[in-house]
Motif scaffolding. Structure first.
Motif, PDB file in Angstrom:
ATOM      1  N   PRO A  21       0.822  -1.266   0.037  1.00  0.00           N
ATOM      2  CA  PRO A  21      -0.014  -0.092   0.061  1.00  0.00           C
ATOM      3  C   PRO A  21       0.943   1.288  -0.093  1.00  0.00           C
ATOM      4  CG  PRO A  21      -0.635  -1.399   1.683  1.00  0.00           C
ATOM      5  CD  PRO A  21       0.420  -2.161   1.275  1.00  0.00           C
ATOM      6  N   LYS A  22       1.993   1.096   0.558  1.00  0.00           N
ATOM      7  CA  LYS A  22       2.875   2.504   0.812  1.00  0.00           C
ATOM      8  C   LYS A  22       3.641   2.595  -0.685  1.00  0.00           C
ATOM      9  CE  LYS A  22       3.701   3.535   5.576  1.00  0.00           C
ATOM     10  NZ  LYS A  22       2.623   2.719   6.347  1.00  0.00           N
ATOM     11  N   ALA A  23       3.382   1.893  -1.565  1.00  0.00           N
ATOM     12  CA  ALA A  23       4.079   2.062  -3.066  1.00  0.00           C
ATOM     13  C   ALA A  23       2.741   2.028  -4.030  1.00  0.00           C
ATOM     14  CB  ALA A  23       4.942   0.804  -3.463  1.00  0.00           C
ATOM     15  N   ASP A  24       1.542   2.513  -3.585  1.00  0.00           N
ATOM     16  CA  ASP A  24       0.495   2.325  -4.405  1.00  0.00           C
ATOM     17  C   ASP A  24       0.492   3.486  -5.383  1.00  0.00           C
ATOM     18  OD1 ASP A  24      -0.931   0.123  -3.722  1.00  0.00           O
ATOM     19  OD2 ASP A  24      -2.372   1.080  -2.616  1.00  0.00           O
ATOM     20  N   ASP A  25       1.084   4.459  -5.094  1.00  0.00           N
ATOM     21  CA  ASP A  25       1.028   5.574  -5.949  1.00  0.00           C
ATOM     22  C   ASP A  25       2.362   5.364  -7.014  1.00  0.00           C
ATOM     23  OD1 ASP A  25       3.022   6.401  -4.264  1.00  0.00           O
ATOM     24  OD2 ASP A  25       2.175   8.260  -3.834  1.00  0.00           O
ATOM     25  N   GLY A  26       3.220   4.591  -6.774  1.00  0.00           N
ATOM     26  CA  GLY A  26       4.152   4.245  -7.656  1.00  0.00           C
ATOM     27  C   GLY A  26       5.674   5.019  -7.372  1.00  0.00           C
ATOM     28  N   LEU A  27       5.608   5.412  -5.989  1.00  0.00           N
ATOM     29  CA  LEU A  27       6.513   6.292  -5.560  1.00  0.00           C
ATOM     30  C   LEU A  27       6.952   5.662  -4.166  1.00  0.00           C
ATOM     31  CD1 LEU A  27       5.296   9.633  -6.214  1.00  0.00           C
ATOM     32  CD2 LEU A  27       7.288   8.701  -7.662  1.00  0.00           C
ATOM     33  N   THR A  28       8.409   5.341  -3.803  1.00  0.00           N
ATOM     34  CA  THR A  28       8.908   5.016  -2.506  1.00  0.00           C
ATOM     35  C   THR A  28       9.932   6.016  -2.057  1.00  0.00           C
ATOM     36  OG1 THR A  28      10.510   3.433  -3.674  1.00  0.00           O
ATOM     37  CG2 THR A  28       8.254   2.662  -3.382  1.00  0.00           C
ATOM     38  N   LEU A  29      11.311   5.560  -2.301  1.00  0.00           N
ATOM     39  CA  LEU A  29      12.276   6.228  -1.735  1.00  0.00           C
ATOM     40  C   LEU A  29      12.458   7.673  -2.248  1.00  0.00           C
ATOM     41  CD1 LEU A  29      15.282   3.667  -2.083  1.00  0.00           C
ATOM     42  CD2 LEU A  29      13.923   4.346   0.053  1.00  0.00           C
ATOM     43  N   SER A  30      11.703   8.069  -3.343  1.00  0.00           N
ATOM     44  CA  SER A  30      11.734   9.271  -3.994  1.00  0.00           C
ATOM     45  C   SER A  30      10.609  10.161  -3.579  1.00  0.00           C
ATOM     46  CB  SER A  30      12.053   9.312  -5.272  1.00  0.00           C
ATOM     47  OG  SER A  30      10.856   9.172  -6.002  1.00  0.00           O
ATOM     48  N   HIS A  31       9.549   9.653  -2.790  1.00  0.00           N
ATOM     49  CA  HIS A  31       8.347  10.026  -2.452  1.00  0.00           C
ATOM     50  C   HIS A  31       8.278  11.400  -1.908  1.00  0.00           C
ATOM     51  CE1 HIS A  31       4.161  10.188  -1.588  1.00  0.00           C
ATOM     52  NE2 HIS A  31       3.966   8.896  -2.148  1.00  0.00           N
ATOM     53  N   PRO A  32       7.583  12.311  -2.181  1.00  0.00           N
ATOM     54  CA  PRO A  32       7.491  13.836  -1.549  1.00  0.00           C
ATOM     55  C   PRO A  32       7.219  13.797  -0.022  1.00  0.00           C
ATOM     56  CG  PRO A  32       5.884  13.739  -3.377  1.00  0.00           C
ATOM     57  CD  PRO A  32       6.349  12.155  -3.282  1.00  0.00           C
ATOM     58  N   ASP A  33       6.479  12.507   0.191  1.00  0.00           N
ATOM     59  CA  ASP A  33       6.100  12.590   1.694  1.00  0.00           C
ATOM     60  C   ASP A  33       7.247  11.802   2.512  1.00  0.00           C
ATOM     61  OD1 ASP A  33       5.021  11.710   4.221  1.00  0.00           O
ATOM     62  OD2 ASP A  33       3.248  11.226   3.395  1.00  0.00           O
ATOM     63  N   GLN A  34       7.810  12.495   3.541  1.00  0.00           N
ATOM     64  CA  GLN A  34       9.044  12.063   4.185  1.00  0.00           C
ATOM     65  C   GLN A  34       8.644  10.745   5.017  1.00  0.00           C
ATOM     66  OE1 GLN A  34      11.997  14.134   5.224  1.00  0.00           O
ATOM     67  NE2 GLN A  34      12.798  12.137   5.706  1.00  0.00           N
ATOM     68  N   SER A  35       7.354  10.657   5.407  1.00  0.00           N
ATOM     69  CA  SER A  35       7.187   9.543   6.301  1.00  0.00           C
ATOM     70  C   SER A  35       7.071   8.281   5.302  1.00  0.00           C
ATOM     71  CB  SER A  35       5.639   9.554   7.017  1.00  0.00           C
ATOM     72  OG  SER A  35       4.624   9.441   6.230  1.00  0.00           O
ATOM     73  N   ILE A  36       6.767   8.287   4.198  1.00  0.00           N
ATOM     74  CA  ILE A  36       6.693   7.284   3.181  1.00  0.00           C
ATOM     75  C   ILE A  36       8.197   6.895   2.899  1.00  0.00           C
ATOM     76  CG2 ILE A  36       5.939   6.357   0.856  1.00  0.00           C
ATOM     77  CD1 ILE A  36       3.550   6.773   1.940  1.00  0.00           C
ATOM     78  N   ARG A  37       8.931   7.887   2.670  1.00  0.00           N
ATOM     79  CA  ARG A  37      10.456   7.767   2.162  1.00  0.00           C
ATOM     80  C   ARG A  37      11.152   6.977   3.515  1.00  0.00           C
ATOM     81  NH1 ARG A  37      10.443  12.884   0.634  1.00  0.00           N
ATOM     82  NH2 ARG A  37      12.080  13.692   2.100  1.00  0.00           N
ATOM     83  N   ASP A  38      10.749   7.275   4.656  1.00  0.00           N
ATOM     84  CA  ASP A  38      11.372   6.856   5.762  1.00  0.00           C
ATOM     85  C   ASP A  38      11.181   5.522   5.951  1.00  0.00           C
ATOM     86  OD1 ASP A  38      12.539   9.146   6.192  1.00  0.00           O
ATOM     87  OD2 ASP A  38      11.361   9.837   7.995  1.00  0.00           O
ATOM     88  N   PHE A  39       9.722   5.035   5.694  1.00  0.00           N
ATOM     89  CA  PHE A  39       9.580   3.593   5.826  1.00  0.00           C
ATOM     90  C   PHE A  39      10.243   2.743   4.809  1.00  0.00           C
ATOM     91  CE2 PHE A  39       7.058   0.136   3.871  1.00  0.00           C
ATOM     92  CZ  PHE A  39       6.551  -0.786   5.240  1.00  0.00           C
ATOM     93  N   TRP A  40      10.365   3.227   3.570  1.00  0.00           N
ATOM     94  CA  TRP A  40      11.153   2.375   2.675  1.00  0.00           C
ATOM     95  C   TRP A  40      12.615   2.436   2.818  1.00  0.00           C
ATOM     96  CZ3 TRP A  40       8.495  -0.893   0.642  1.00  0.00           C
ATOM     97  CH2 TRP A  40       7.076  -0.861   0.288  1.00  0.00           C
ATOM     98  N   ILE A  41      13.224   3.568   3.846  1.00  0.00           N
ATOM     99  CA  ILE A  41      14.244   3.564   3.925  1.00  0.00           C
ATOM    100  C   ILE A  41      14.708   2.488   5.143  1.00  0.00           C
ATOM    101  CG2 ILE A  41      16.310   4.844   5.336  1.00  0.00           C
ATOM    102  CD1 ILE A  41      15.113   7.590   3.706  1.00  0.00           C
TER     103      ILE A  41
END
Ligand SMILES: C[C@H](O)[C@H](O)[C@@H](O)C(=O)CO
Ligand SMILES: [Mn+2]
Length: 421
Positions: A138-158
């Protein structure tokens, strides 16, 4: 004529060119291929809260008998390994964790979730390679992960990538062989972006954070894998070739080249020598793109032979980490592994049986006529006789005999499995 007799005749023919065929076979035996587990279950994995495949990749086909448990997957890999000469590695994705029925978020994965794979690898003397899974979530549903504009999503994938490197380190220690941890992300845009730099800056920062934890290269090696486009990221991919090439060279990481991730006329075989001048090691995902990144089973085609030649003639068998990446659900999946892996090994053998030193001399002397004539002549040399002999000596079926084993396995195991579900 027996396989041995055909081999002796072929050997004499190669030896007339000064090629030491027995030495070539001894060398070949030492080369591990990293066989991707995900061919066996259509990139599904075993997460308790499993999501549909996403990330702009797709598997087509519905051949009966897909592995649906880790035990089934390992059983199928074991069957394929019985038909593939040599001692190899198994490439895992994080979604192949075994969590005992518990939902474990990807950033919470730990080495013990891979203990069954480690024990199994030890039993079968296999190496393991690893990939964090930054898709089908679900946290990759919009096709963005480590480059996501939302820091919390990036942090999850980091955190997921950090956890993956620690898992790899543990596996590397347990197996006494460094694990290649490869990061591939799907990030990109369907349509022309209004900012290309921003997402790439964020990806660079995320990678810097992931790699800020030092891990001994005795246990873990890091790779980054670029892509040209995916389904839904047709216009722009954040982790492009130039991005990762720059990142890998600057940060002493391995650049992983997937043969399906370039323009259709752009060949990975042509990139290997260039990269090896700037990097001690290069990693490959050998695949077969049919018009696009279709991930067809690797075929013994011109590009595969050229890849084999580039590795062998540059004396880079220890510098190029060869992995496979294809997933075809329209044919027997054990056969897919067998065909693709045998072809990769065949390509290396084909290259080892070429008069590579002489061919270099012809080129240096400007004798391009002889270069072409000899290259063409060797295409009809009795390569198959040497291959059959190698298979027989390595205790796996020669010729097409492997197919009888796959058919029997299909009747005994896969059909019954399909009928149960
Ligand atoms: C499963 C994927 O194929 C893999 O992780 C990645 O290497 C890829 O090639 C995506 O196109
Ligand atoms: Mn790949």
């Amino acid at each position: 004529m027996t396989i041995e007799q055909r081999y002796q005749l072929a050997k004499a023919q190669y030896e007339s060119w000064g090629i030491d065929v027995d030495a070539a076979l001894a060398k070949l035996k030492q080369v591990p291929i990293s066989i991707h587990c995900w061919q066996g279950d259509d990139v599904g994995g075993f997460e308790v809260n499993k999501q549909a495949l996403s990330g702009g990749i797709d598997v087509t086909g519905n051949y009966p008998g897909k592995a649906t448990t880790p035990e089934e997957l390992r059983q199928d890999i074991e069957q394929a390994l019985k038909l593939i000469p040599g001692q190899h590695r198994i490439n895992l994705h994080a979604i192949y964790a075994e969590t005992n029925g518990e939902i474990v978020e990807r950033d919470q994965l730990k080495p013990h979730h891979f203990q069954n794979w480690i024990d199994w690898a030890k039993k079968h003397q296999l190496g393991i390679d690893f990939n964090p899974t930054l898709f089908s979530h679900p946290k990759a549903d919009d096709g963005l992960t480590l480059s996501h504009p939302d820091q919390s999503i990036r942090d999850f994938w980091i955190r997921h990538c950090q956890a993956s490197r620690r898992i790899a380190e543990h596996i590397g220690k347990e197996l006494g062989s460094p694990v290649l941890t490869n990061i591939w992300i799907p990030d990109g845009y369907k349509d022309t972006p209004s900012d290309r730099l921003g997402p790439r800056k964020r990806l660079k920062e995320s990678l810097d954070t992931i790699f800020s934890e030092e891990i001994d290269s005795t246990y873990n090696l890091d790779a980054v894998e670029s892509k040209l486009f995916g389904i839904g990221s047709e216009a722009y991919v954040v982790g492009s070739h130039e991005f990762y090439l720059g990142y890998a060279v600057q940060n002493n990481k391995l650049c992983l080249l997937d043969t399906g991730h370039y323009h259709p006329t752009e060949m990975v075989s042509n990139k290997i020598s260039a990269l090896l001048l700037f990097s001690d090691k290069v990693a490959l995902h050998v695949s077969r793109p049919v018009r696009w990144d279709s991930d067809h089973v690797v075929s013994f085609d011109d590009e595969l032979k050229e890849i084999g030649l580039e590795i062998v003639r540059n004396d880079a068998l220890n510098n190029v980490l060869i992995g496979l990446d294809f997933f075809d659900a329209s044919i027997n999946r054990v056969a897919a592994w067998t065909i693709g892996t045998r072809n990769m090994i065949k390509a290396l053998l084909y290259a080892l049986l070429m008069p590579n030193d002489q061919l270099k001399v012809y080129q240096e002397q400007g004798d391009y006529t002889k270069r072409l004539a000899v290259l063409e002549e060797f295409k009809s040399y009795p390569f198959g006789a040497v291959w059959d002999y190698y298979c027989e000596r390595m205790d796996v079926p020669a010729g097409l005999d492997w197919l009888d084993h796959v058919n029997k396995y299909e009747d005994d195991v896969l059909v019954k499995r399909a009928n149960k579900s």
